[in-house]
Each structure stands twice: as C-alpha cells, then as structure tokens.
Design a protein around this motif. Structure first.
Motif, mmCIF file in Angstrom:
data_model
loop_
_atom_site.group_PDB
_atom_site.id
_atom_site.type_symbol
_atom_site.label_atom_id
_atom_site.label_comp_id
_atom_site.label_asym_id
_atom_site.label_seq_id
_atom_site.Cartn_x
_atom_site.Cartn_y
_atom_site.Cartn_z
ATOM 1 N N UNK A 127 37.892 44.512 13.309
ATOM 2 C CA UNK A 127 37.923 44.444 11.634
ATOM 3 C C UNK A 127 39.518 44.416 11.027
ATOM 4 N N UNK A 128 40.282 45.171 11.696
ATOM 5 C CA UNK A 128 41.776 45.076 11.520
ATOM 6 C C UNK A 128 42.534 43.954 11.967
ATOM 7 N N UNK A 129 42.024 43.319 12.914
ATOM 8 C CA UNK A 129 42.897 42.049 13.427
ATOM 9 C C UNK A 129 42.259 40.729 13.079
ATOM 10 N N UNK A 130 41.238 40.776 12.527
ATOM 11 C CA UNK A 130 40.409 39.542 12.277
ATOM 12 C C UNK A 130 39.896 38.748 13.807
ATOM 13 N N UNK A 131 40.130 39.365 14.837
ATOM 14 C CA UNK A 131 39.783 38.748 16.101
ATOM 15 C C UNK A 131 38.267 39.460 16.709
ATOM 16 N N UNK A 132 37.920 38.444 17.715
ATOM 17 C CA UNK A 132 37.039 39.048 18.639
ATOM 18 C C UNK A 132 37.724 40.104 19.472
ATOM 19 N N UNK A 133 37.029 41.292 19.552
ATOM 20 C CA UNK A 133 37.581 42.365 20.527
ATOM 21 C C UNK A 133 36.489 42.739 21.543
ATOM 22 N N UNK A 134 36.790 42.739 22.681
ATOM 23 C CA UNK A 134 35.817 42.868 23.663
ATOM 24 C C UNK A 134 36.010 44.240 24.481
ATOM 25 N N UNK A 135 35.093 44.969 24.405
ATOM 26 C CA UNK A 135 35.082 46.469 25.146
ATOM 27 C C UNK A 135 34.988 46.212 26.438
ATOM 28 N N UNK A 136 35.872 46.759 27.548
ATOM 29 C CA UNK A 136 35.671 46.631 28.914
ATOM 30 C C UNK A 136 36.041 47.969 29.693
ATOM 31 N N UNK A 137 35.080 48.016 30.883
ATOM 32 C CA UNK A 137 35.222 49.333 31.486
ATOM 33 C C UNK A 137 35.566 49.050 32.693
ATOM 34 N N UNK A 138 36.743 49.361 33.221
ATOM 35 C CA UNK A 138 37.142 48.942 34.653
ATOM 36 C C UNK A 138 36.571 50.022 35.625
ATOM 37 N N UNK A 139 35.618 49.545 36.634
ATOM 38 C CA UNK A 139 35.240 50.241 37.290
ATOM 39 C C UNK A 139 35.822 50.711 38.569
ATOM 40 N N UNK A 140 36.374 51.618 38.726
ATOM 41 C CA UNK A 140 37.620 52.193 39.951
ATOM 42 C C UNK A 140 36.790 52.634 41.161
ATOM 43 N N UNK A 141 36.463 51.779 42.089
ATOM 44 C CA UNK A 141 35.773 52.079 43.287
ATOM 45 C C UNK A 141 36.460 51.840 44.543
ATOM 46 N N UNK A 142 37.786 51.358 44.467
ATOM 47 C CA UNK A 142 38.920 51.509 45.548
ATOM 48 C C UNK A 142 39.365 52.653 46.215
ATOM 49 N N UNK A 143 39.187 53.513 45.352
ATOM 50 C CA UNK A 143 39.848 55.085 45.791
ATOM 51 C C UNK A 143 39.031 55.600 47.186
ATOM 52 N N UNK A 144 39.938 56.076 48.030
ATOM 53 C CA UNK A 144 39.362 56.655 49.257
ATOM 54 C C UNK A 144 39.012 58.034 49.261
ATOM 55 N N UNK A 145 39.276 58.720 48.246
ATOM 56 C CA UNK A 145 38.977 60.162 48.252
ATOM 57 C C UNK A 145 37.384 60.343 47.777
ATOM 58 N N UNK A 146 36.507 60.644 48.973
ATOM 59 C CA UNK A 146 35.487 60.730 48.834
ATOM 60 C C UNK A 146 34.648 61.933 48.076
ATOM 61 N N UNK A 147 35.655 63.123 48.493
ATOM 62 C CA UNK A 147 35.418 64.678 47.818
ATOM 63 C C UNK A 147 35.499 64.438 46.369
ATOM 64 N N UNK A 148 36.275 63.579 45.890
ATOM 65 C CA UNK A 148 36.835 63.820 44.289
ATOM 66 C C UNK A 148 35.530 63.230 43.497
ATOM 67 N N UNK A 149 34.729 62.420 43.804
ATOM 68 C CA UNK A 149 33.754 61.781 43.309
ATOM 69 C C UNK A 149 32.330 62.005 43.706
ATOM 70 N N UNK A 150 32.115 63.232 44.679
ATOM 71 C CA UNK A 150 30.896 63.336 45.138
ATOM 72 C C UNK A 150 30.183 64.544 44.868
#
Length: 546
Positions: A127-150
């Motif tokens: 609305x403020x810029x007059x452009x198409x603005x797309x919402x994007x969610x970056x799925x961060x799955x490359x971390x190696x800390x399993x305990x942090x997400x389990x």
C-alpha cells in the motif's frame, strides 16, 4: 478471543527485563542506534527508498522463481502462493522476508508471530510503495544442532509439558532439516494427543499435525507443511536454501568469501567493538571463514589456518584455496553459510526490502553493515517481529485480583510474591518498621552526646550499636514477612499459575509454548484473529486477552 487492534494492551520491552539493551533501543529510541542500521524501519519515506533499491538489485529472478515454484509445489502451496512466486519474476516486485530454524511442530510461538508480522508488513508495504510485495519464509534447515530443534512445549493444568523427539541422531548429523523423521515421531504426536485436553477443535488440530509430521518425511518438509497449512491461502512463499539451484546462484558470494575470508570477519569484529564501546553487546563473534562444509556425515565450519590453508574444524581434513574453489564450482551444494553469511545469501537471491527479525537477529544485523558493503549488497530494513503475550481468562482473573499486569512478572516469582503479600497484610509492615526505626534513631541521637560527655570514645560504640540495631530490625522485618508469606499459600499458588502461563521456565511465553496448545483450546481461527489483531507497530510488547 481477540477482536481488534484497539483491544491490545502494550508495555515497553524494557519493562519485561527480557531483551538486550540494543534491541530495546532499536524499538524505542532508534536515533541512539541509527548508525548501525540501514534506516528507520518506521518511516514510510525510508521504506519507499529501500524498496526502490531492492527492486533494482541484480537478482536472477527467473532461476530463483523456478526453484521456489518447485519447492512450494512440493509443499502443496496453493494458488496464492504460486501467484506470489510468479510475481517475483517481475523486476518491480520486492520481498518482505523472515526465517526460522525448523523447530519441532513449528517451534515456540515466536515463529507464528514472525510469520504474522511478515504477512501484515507485505500488505502494508504494498500500500505504501505501490509495488507488489511478496511475503517469504526462509526455512532454515541447514543447522547441525539437532537438540536445539527437537522438542516442543505445551501447557497442561498450568504446567509446562515437554514433548521431545527422541530419535537416534549422531552428534553432528549434518543439516538437520534433511533428516527423515523416524517412527519416534508417532510417539511425539501420541503424547501431544494425550496432553492436549479434549476440545471441539482437537480433531482438526491433530489432523493438521499428523498430515505434516509422518515417518519418512524430512524435518524441514514437515515444518514447512505444517506452517503452510496454518496459514493456508495467505500466499506465503517458503524458501529452502538447501537447494543445489539456489546454491549455484549464490556461488559468486561464496567465491568472494573464499577469495577474501579475513575481511568480513575483521569488519564484523570492528563493528562489534564499536557496539561494546557504546555500551551494547555483540551478538556474534566472527572468524574466517563464514562458510560450513556440508555432507551427509556432518556440517563443519571451514576455518582459515595460519598457513593459508582451510581446515574443517574438529577434523584433520584440509583444503587449499584452489581445491575449495574447484569444489565450489563442481558442488556448490556442499557449502553452507553461517549466521553472518546467511542474510547475505538471502539478499543475494531475493529482492529483499525488509527482514522481520527477532531480538537476537535485530542485534546481529547491527554488526553486518560493513559486510554488506564488502559484498556489494544493499541492506534491507530490519523490522522487529511482534512480541506478544497471550493472556487466558483464568490468568487475567489472577492479574485483576492482585492488580498486576503481564510486565510485573519476571523470571523469578519471589519478589513479586513478597510485594503482593506485603500489600495484602492487615499490618503495614513497611510503615511500622519505618516508624520504629525512626524512633530508634531519635533515641540514639539523643543518647550519643550524653555518653560522649562521659567518654568521647563511646561515640563510635553508639554508632556500632546503631548499625547492629538497624540490621536486627531489618532481619526481624524479613522474618515477619516470611511468616506472613507462609499464611498465603493460596496467593502463591495463584501467582505461580499466572507465572507458568506468562513466564514458563522463567522465559517469555513466546519463547517456550507451542501454538498448538492455544489452537486446540480456541480453534485454528486464532491464527486469523491474531493476524487481524496484532499491530505492525512492534516497538512495544503486545498483550492480547483471549
């Protein structure tokens, strides 16, 4: 249920005693930290300028959109999502981006709040810029800390219940998002089903969860599918950076890092020192390089050795610069960015105008300005995600009874309990002890010259007696309060109930409790209600009564 934004109460993030000073100032006193960021995230004029620069960024939109179209089709993204993917091909389109590690069952509530803020902001910027603005969610799955997400956490009878996913995973499993869910995920979902009380909404909630989290499904896919289903029809575009096509597009950035690994670290550390000199903390510490080596057997930081070779940390494996460059040319998917290079990869791939960040991310973006300059990238505006406390009716009754607010609760309950007990005592302990102490001082003040007339050295003895009496009086006061507190078991129990709901495990609710507890109790429509209720003015903590 929440209805309108006008119903949301607010308090300063400083009042919660839960955020770093840098984040608090970013939210409430931007001018104090302005030189560490790309621009004032609240100003419409700044947004327009940033959007114009983001649109002009040299992004390979066609290749990027091709990859996103395939990814979102695999996650069963609907028509609105695919329409937004196609919109990214247009050179005038920009993106509002957020991201999060692939926490079990979407992780804590803040994942939901990040997503809501991103969707709201995309509408607002359009609305403020007059452009198409797309919402994007970056799925961060490359971390190696399993305990942090389990593990996920829900509430039951005013207790925090942990739901750990106890798969047999090696210490460094590589990118955790790639790991297929084992049969143990069924145990997690069965425990979730047992823990959540029966409700009219439970069958639908469990259907969403079981459709996403199935044995054999990769962790990152389950995360994306469940989050997508909770925001069905919103047009949210998910992006998994662990994709050979996207890594190929990012090759020039990774090549720059290998060619000049010392400069980014030096620049980050110089800015970190400037932050510390200003009295703030440094969220991350940099060392060459900002890349990991990724393989099925692990994810290893690539360190620059004194002799100019590169070493995989915790191993005896080394590469020359030319060897790594050859591997990058042949297998870019083997390379993974660390916390410093990750946002640069994001903004190398996307026309990012704004990034929706949590408190830690807001803090580390302050360190990255000179690295963006090194990479030849424009920085996005950093917009704090909504910080929220959901207050159920049973909790609000406790707050009302003792005339307290969410922001009165801290990590520990004892101080608040004592305040409430003192206020509810029939005797005004502070007043009577203050009066007694005042009279004691008057008596000693009158006595002191009399004893000094007998022996001048007795003046110091009088002061010593005064100190001893004051100490004993304070001890007596505390024993009186403790005795009274023992008579207030009901008060403590009620405050503890509120504490578990508002500050579970001593942390903010949004950092512990999973959204499924609330969806089970108030329906899946709660997501839409919050989307309509919460404000993009995220400079203060928002309190929503359910």
């Amino acid at each position: 249920m929440p209805t309108t934004a006008a119903d949301v109460r607010r308090c300063s993030p400083a009042d919660l005693n839960a955020f770093p000073d840098l984040f608090v100032d970013y939210c409430t006193n931007y001018d104090a930290v302005a030189d560490f960021y790309a621009g004032d995230w609240r100003e419409v004029g700044v947004r327009r300028d940033v959007a114009e620069r983001a649109a002009a960024r040299p992004v390979d939109r066609e290749a990027m959109a091709d990859a996103l179209a395939d990814q979102n089709a695999e996650w069963r993204g609907g028509g609105a999502t695919q329409q937004n993917v196609e919109a990214l091909r247009d050179p005038e389109t920009v993106a509002v981006v957020t991201g999060q590690q692939v926490g079990l069952l979407t992780g804590p509530l803040y994942t939901i709040y990040k997503t809501i803020t991103t969707l709201q902001l995309a509408d607002e910027w359009a609305e403020q810029t007059g452009r198409t603005v797309v919402p994007v969610f970056w799925v961060e799955g490359e971390d190696h800390d399993f305990e942090e997400i389990a593990a996920a956490h829900v509430l039951r009878r005013n207790e925090v219940v942990s739901l750990p996913y106890e798969a047999d995973v090696q210490e460094n499993p590589g990118a955790v998002g790639r790991l297929p869910l084992t049969d143990e995920i069924d145990d997690v979902l069965d425990r979730l089903d047992e823990t959540l009380p029966d409700s009219d909404f439970k069958p639908a909630v469990m259907e969403h969860v079981r459709a996403a989290y199935r044995p054999g499904t990769r962790i990152e896919d389950a995360f994306a599918q469940l989050l997508r289903s909770l925001f069905e029809g919103e047009g949210l575009v998910f992006m998994n950076p662990d994709d050979k096509r996207l890594k190929e597009l990012t090759r020039p950035l990774f090549q720059r890092e290998l060619d000049d690994p010392s400069t980014p670290a030096a620049r980050v550390n110089a800015t970190s020192q400037a932050l510390r000199d200003r009295g703030y903390h440094a969220q991350v510490h940099a060392r060459p390089t900002n890349l990991f080596w990724l393989e099925e057997g692990g994810r290893y930081p690539i360190d620059l050795a004194d002799d100019g070779h590169f070493v995989l940390r915790t191993t005896d494996r080394t590469f020359s610069r030319s060897e790594l460059q050859e591997r990058l040319e042949a297998e870019p998917e083997r390379f993974s960015p660390n916390v410093i290079l990750r946002p640069l990869m994001q903004d190398h791939l996307l026309p990012t105008a704004a990034y929706v960040a949590g408190p830690g991310e807001v803090s580390y973006f302050a360190q990255y300005g000179d690295v963006y300059e090194w990479a030849g990238l424009e920085r996005p505006l950093i917009h704090p995600r909504a910080s929220v406390s959901l207050v159920e009716g049973k909790v609000q009754k406790v707050l009302d009874k003792y005339d307290r607010s969410v922001c009165d609760f801290r990590a520990q309950l004892d101080a608040l309990f004592q305040e409430v007990v003192v206020e509810t005592m029939d005797v005004d302990v502070d007043a009577i002890f203050q009066e007694a102490t005042t009279e004691m001082h008057k008596a000693l003040n009158a006595l002191k010259p009399e004893v000094e007339d007998v022996d001048r050295t007795l003046g110091s003895s009088t002061e010593a007696a005064r100190a001893t009496i004051v100490e004993e009086m304070e001890d007596l006061k505390q024993r009186t309060v403790r005795a009274e507190k023992r008579h207030h078991d009901e008060v403590r129990a009620q405050l503890q109930k509120a504490q578990v709901n508002l500050r579970p495990q001593g942390a903010l609710q949004e950092r512990v409790v999973n959204v499924l507890y609330y969806l089970n109790k108030y329906s899946l429509d709660l997501i839409g209600d919050l989307r309509a209720t919460l404000s993009t003015d995220t400079s203060s903590h928002q309190i929503v009564e359910l």
